[in-house]
Design a protein around this motif. Structure first.
Motif, mmCIF file in Angstrom:
data_model
loop_
_atom_site.group_PDB
_atom_site.id
_atom_site.type_symbol
_atom_site.label_atom_id
_atom_site.label_comp_id
_atom_site.label_asym_id
_atom_site.label_seq_id
_atom_site.Cartn_x
_atom_site.Cartn_y
_atom_site.Cartn_z
ATOM 1 N N GLY A 35 0.821 -1.200 0.000
ATOM 2 C CA GLY A 35 0.000 0.000 0.000
ATOM 3 C C GLY A 35 0.858 1.255 0.000
ATOM 4 O O GLY A 35 2.071 1.214 0.253
ATOM 5 N N ARG A 36 0.247 2.366 -0.266
ATOM 6 C CA ARG A 36 0.979 3.624 -0.326
ATOM 7 C C ARG A 36 1.614 3.926 1.035
ATOM 8 O O ARG A 36 0.953 3.868 2.070
ATOM 9 C CB ARG A 36 0.048 4.765 -0.716
ATOM 10 C CG ARG A 36 -0.526 4.626 -2.121
ATOM 11 C CD ARG A 36 0.560 4.722 -3.173
ATOM 12 N NE ARG A 36 0.051 4.503 -4.531
ATOM 13 C CZ ARG A 36 0.821 4.409 -5.595
ATOM 14 N NH1 ARG A 36 2.131 4.512 -5.469
ATOM 15 N NH2 ARG A 36 0.290 4.194 -6.787
ATOM 16 N N GLN B 130 -0.634 2.665 4.167
ATOM 17 C CA GLN B 130 -1.986 2.201 3.869
ATOM 18 C C GLN B 130 -1.996 0.691 3.608
ATOM 19 O O GLN B 130 -1.061 0.151 3.014
ATOM 20 C CB GLN B 130 -2.530 2.946 2.650
ATOM 21 C CG GLN B 130 -2.660 4.446 2.866
ATOM 22 C CD GLN B 130 -3.066 5.173 1.601
ATOM 23 O OE1 GLN B 130 -3.203 4.565 0.543
ATOM 24 N NE2 GLN B 130 -3.263 6.477 1.706
ATOM 25 N N VAL C 272 -3.239 -2.991 1.926
ATOM 26 C CA VAL C 272 -3.719 -3.456 0.631
ATOM 27 C C VAL C 272 -5.196 -3.823 0.796
ATOM 28 O O VAL C 272 -5.541 -4.677 1.614
ATOM 29 C CB VAL C 272 -2.906 -4.674 0.153
ATOM 30 C CG1 VAL C 272 -3.411 -5.157 -1.205
ATOM 31 C CG2 VAL C 272 -1.417 -4.329 0.085
ATOM 32 N N ASN D 218 -0.143 -4.155 5.357
ATOM 33 C CA ASN D 218 0.309 -3.116 4.430
ATOM 34 C C ASN D 218 0.966 -3.680 3.174
ATOM 35 O O ASN D 218 1.222 -2.946 2.222
ATOM 36 C CB ASN D 218 1.275 -2.164 5.131
ATOM 37 C CG ASN D 218 2.640 -2.794 5.375
ATOM 38 O OD1 ASN D 218 2.731 -3.990 5.658
ATOM 39 N ND2 ASN D 218 3.690 -2.000 5.289
ATOM 40 N N ALA D 219 1.277 -5.004 3.147
ATOM 41 C CA ALA D 219 1.931 -5.585 1.970
ATOM 42 C C ALA D 219 1.653 -7.079 1.906
ATOM 43 O O ALA D 219 1.416 -7.731 2.932
ATOM 44 C CB ALA D 219 3.436 -5.321 2.007
ATOM 45 N N VAL E 39 -2.839 -4.010 -10.666
ATOM 46 C CA VAL E 39 -2.767 -3.069 -9.535
ATOM 47 C C VAL E 39 -3.057 -1.648 -9.986
ATOM 48 O O VAL E 39 -3.800 -0.907 -9.323
ATOM 49 C CB VAL E 39 -1.384 -3.165 -8.863
ATOM 50 C CG1 VAL E 39 -1.218 -2.058 -7.825
ATOM 51 C CG2 VAL E 39 -1.207 -4.530 -8.207
ATOM 52 N N ARG F 269 -3.574 1.659 -7.564
ATOM 53 C CA ARG F 269 -4.173 1.360 -6.260
ATOM 54 C C ARG F 269 -3.134 1.003 -5.200
ATOM 55 O O ARG F 269 -3.431 1.028 -4.005
ATOM 56 C CB ARG F 269 -5.179 0.208 -6.399
ATOM 57 C CG ARG F 269 -6.412 0.553 -7.224
ATOM 58 C CD ARG F 269 -7.400 -0.603 -7.253
ATOM 59 N NE ARG F 269 -6.901 -1.728 -8.058
ATOM 60 C CZ ARG F 269 -7.537 -2.896 -8.175
ATOM 61 N NH1 ARG F 269 -8.680 -3.078 -7.514
ATOM 62 N NH2 ARG F 269 -7.048 -3.856 -8.938
ATOM 63 N N ALA F 270 -1.920 0.654 -5.608
ATOM 64 C CA ALA F 270 -0.864 0.283 -4.668
ATOM 65 C C ALA F 270 0.468 0.338 -5.407
ATOM 66 O O ALA F 270 0.546 0.755 -6.571
ATOM 67 C CB ALA F 270 -1.120 -1.113 -4.083
ATOM 68 N N GLN F 271 1.533 -0.101 -4.726
ATOM 69 C CA GLN F 271 2.866 -0.127 -5.299
ATOM 70 C C GLN F 271 3.266 -1.574 -5.599
ATOM 71 O O GLN F 271 2.980 -2.471 -4.818
ATOM 72 C CB GLN F 271 3.887 0.467 -4.326
ATOM 73 C CG GLN F 271 3.558 1.882 -3.869
ATOM 74 C CD GLN F 271 4.552 2.350 -2.825
ATOM 75 O OE1 GLN F 271 5.632 2.829 -3.139
ATOM 76 N NE2 GLN F 271 4.177 2.207 -1.577
#
Length: 729
Positions: free
Chosen positions: A60-61, A85, A87, A108-109, A123, A126-128
């Motif tokens: 997440g960010r 943030q 996921v 978070n991941a 994705v 919405r995320a990394q």
């Protein structure tokens, strides 16, 4: 000119020995510090740990990116979120269609075994999506290596700055005094036809030769000392275990050319004064100095004094919190030290009269110190540097730390404080008010030009906070804090009660919150306060408990231990979390002050040895007038002690000014004023300087007396042998 300079160096090498040693040591320290700094710029690249077995990580960010104004254009700036943030569930459902997921208790991941390009298409924004070494960003505390090097970088930068300052100070002082002792030599050269320009070029050539050889020796010394410095930092707990000196070339270049520049700059002013030497100086026998100080030095000292005082007053008026920062209370005293050293010849005679010793010896000591202004000022200057740095650095660090600890203790009326990373709320405890809080942060864009991160606390019960806390509220009421409001401090650009401020919460969500109360700025630890609803990802890490008079303290402590944290009294908590001076800080200050003390030893020994080398006629006259060897030694030792005392007084005055400014800054910030004068450090510095000065001053006199006694004994023996031979004939 080079031939003449080399010949002068061969015959008068003793007068420049101290400058050579000081310059070589300075270059060595700069090279070692530079190698250490270069090694802190790149933390080691570690392999991923959390998701080492999966080729792709979706996270997440973890940063907040905001657009700010940069002149007529705009730019994006980013700050690390306090709570990355998670996921989201919908994205997890889409990812499961691509391949097996690897998860843990932190949302978070997630790790994923799938094609990276296919993952990126799913994705989107919405995320990394992390691959390769970037997967390490999902590890717990991925910046720990870089953060571990920050303290090393700060210490070496401070030590390097102090080294540069003191080396310039000492080299310039020793060169100037050496030139003053060579007045008759320069007078003879002028009588022989040398022009003022030739004298200046002679001195600059000598300085260049000394600078080249000393800088080369210093670079070799730095290469030898850098690994040992790294080991000292590791053993002292300042640097991590893996820290080592890397292979870098630029620190050697920087140190070498800095050393050569310092040598030339240090002799520049002295060469101008030597160029004004007249031929009549060759006939001068008296070593008494005139009371007049060169106009250039007077103007420089006055400008430095006004600059130092002006900076202090300006900072107090505009940003008193800046005086509490290490870089400020480390560098600002240097301006006042330079001013005091430049103006010291004006103060020698008044202070010598003030410190007059009893008896004939005391009268002679005071007269000699007042007559030889340059010698007394040259001895007092390095002492001034050491005492001022010892008092200002250690005193400022201890004062700031003590103020922060006292401030933390004053801001809670709790009897017990529980701390831990993941606490469980104890619920209701009979006879107690329980206030829980968690670490978070809020972000605000000030004047549309900067994104500011403010540390904050997320409280579970605002009413309990208002009851237990004793925060320095200057406006508003803590009891008005709710899910739609915030408590800020006076450092915020907008800090009017009732106004609405646009912020981003610790997880990056935007929010418009009403200001419920405003706190005094304090020492910098008075952050913002929000409710737990505005920081749902924050973990409870502190519980303040105030007990009623009839409460069962043992039962309350038992209930609090069940939270999973450490239970301490408020005093014990404040002492543990805000120690007077941490071992790391103490070691760093000791390193910095050790550098200053070594330079002081070199400067004192060099100055006194040079001075006494040209006082043989004066001391012989004193002996012929009836003084015993012990009286001569006491006179020389007394002069050294008087000069050291003058330096100690000037250094103490600089320390007093700096600590007074720091106390005024704490008062302006509504923080507790707890000035901590480092008497032990001041006493140790003054005592070490006095011991070095007495030994360096008295040793040549004793050696000269022994040589005279041996010559006298040899003469008497030869005369007696000659007489016996005559009678035998």
């Amino acid at each position: 000119m080079l031939t003449v300079a080399l010949a002068a160096l061969r015959t008068g090498w003793t007068t420049l020995l101290g400058s050579f040693v000081a310059l070589a040591l300075g270059v060595g320290l700069l090279a070692a510090m530079g190698l250490g700094l270069a090694s802190t710029l790149d933390a080691p690249v570690r392999p991923p740990e959390r998701f080492a077995e999966t080729p792709v990580v979706v996270m997440g960010r973890d940063t907040l990116t905001v657009e700010v104004e940069r002149g007529p254009a705009t730019a994006e700036v980013s700050k690390k979120l306090a709570h990355p943030q998670p996921v989201d569930i919908e994205l997890l459902r889409d990812l499961r269609a691509l391949g097996p997921l690897t998860t843990d208790d932190n949302p978070n991941a997630v790790g994923l075994t799938a094609d990276p390009d296919a993952v990126r298409r799913v994705v989107g924004d919405r995320a990394q999506v992390l691959t390769g070494d970037d997967r390490r960003r999902a590890d717990p505390d991925p910046e720990r290596d870089a953060e571990a090097l920050m303290s090393v970088n700060s210490l070496l930068g401070t030590a390097g700055g102090v080294t540069a300052f003191v080396s310039v100070f000492v080299v310039a002082s020793t060169f100037a005094f050496a030139v003053a002792l060579r007045r008759r030599e320069f007078g003879l050269l002028r009588t022989a036809g040398a022009t003022p320009g030739q004298l200046r070029r002679l001195l600059l050539t000598e300085a260049a030769v000394v600078g080249v050889f000393a800088s080369g020796a210093g670079c070799a010394l730095g290469a030898w000392g850098a690994p040992r410095l790294a080991r000292l930092l590791v053993d002292g707990g300042i640097a991590p275990e893996w820290f080592a000196i890397g292979d870098h070339a630029w620190p050697y270049h920087a140190a070498f050319w800095t050393g050569l520049t310092v040598a030339l700059a240090g002799v520049l002013a002295a060469s101008r004064r030597a160029g004004r030497t007249g031929p009549a100086e060759a006939l001068r026998e008296a070593d008494a100095d005139s009371g007049a100080m060169p106009l250039g030095r007077l103007l420089l000292g006055g400008a430095l004094l006004l600059t130092g005082a002006g900076l202090l007053c300006w900072t107090l008026a505009t940003d008193p919190a800046d005086l509490l920062k290490r870089k400020t209370y480390t560098t600002q005293p240097m301006v006042l030290v330079s001013a005091a050293a430049a103006l010291s010849p004006l103060l020698v005679r008044p202070l010598a009269r003030l410190l007059r010793l009893p008896g004939a010896t005391g009268l002679l000591v005071g007269a000699n110190a007042a007559a030889a202004l340059r010698r007394t000022a040259a001895v007092a200057a390095p002492v001034l540097v050491t005492v001022a740095l010892a008092g200002s650095l250690m005193g400022s660090a201890a004062t700031v730390t003590a103020a922060r600890g006292e401030e933390a203790r004053e801001q809670t009326s709790a009897d017990l404080v529980v701390t831990g990373e993941r606490l469980r709320h104890p619920g209701r405890i009979p006879g107690a008010v329980v206030s829980g809080s968690a670490t978070t942060a809020v972000f605000v864009r000030e004047d549309r030009t900067a994104l500011i991160r403010s540390e904050a606390r997320a409280v579970t019960d605002p009413a309990a906070l208002a009851s237990v806390a004793r925060l320095p509220v200057v406006a508003g009421d803590l009891r008005d804090l709710d899910d739609r409001s915030i408590v800020v401090n006076e450092e915020w650009a907008e800090h009017r009660v009732g106004e609405t401020v646009d912020v981003w919460l610790g997880d990056g969500r935007p929010a418009s919150l009403r200001i419920a109360a405003v706190l005094a700025a304090g020492t910098g630890n008075n952050g913002a306060y929000v409710t737990a609803a505005n920081a749902p990802a924050a973990r409870l890490d502190r519980i303040d408990v105030r007990l009623a008079a009839d409460a069962d303290r043992a039962a309350a402590a038992t209930a609090l231990r069940a939270t999973g944290g450490e239970v301490r009294t408020a005093d014990a908590w404040a002492a543990a979390t805000h120690p007077r001076t941490s071992p790391r800080t103490r070691l760093g200050l000791v390193v910095v002050l050790g550098i200053a003390l070594v330079y002081t030893a070199i400067a004192l020994a060099n100055t006194l040895l040079m001075a006494n080398s040209v006082r043989s006629a004066e001391l012989r006259s004193l002996t012929l007038s009836g003084a015993t060897r012990g009286q001569v030694v006491r006179v020389v030792a007394g002069e050294s002690l008087l000069a050291v005392t003058i330096g100690v007084l000037l250094g103490a005055a600089v320390t007093a000014v700096n600590l007074t400014g720091l106390a005024a800054a704490l008062t302006a910030l509504s923080a507790p004023v707890a000035v901590d004068v480092p008497w032990a450090a001041l006493g140790a510095s003054a005592g070490a300087c006095a011991l070095i000065a007495v030994v360096a001053g008295a040793a040549p006199v004793l050696g000269q007396a022994d040589r005279q006694r041996r010559r006298w004994f040899a003469t008497v023996t030869a005369t007696s042998s000659g007489a016996q031979a005559s009678r035998g004939a």
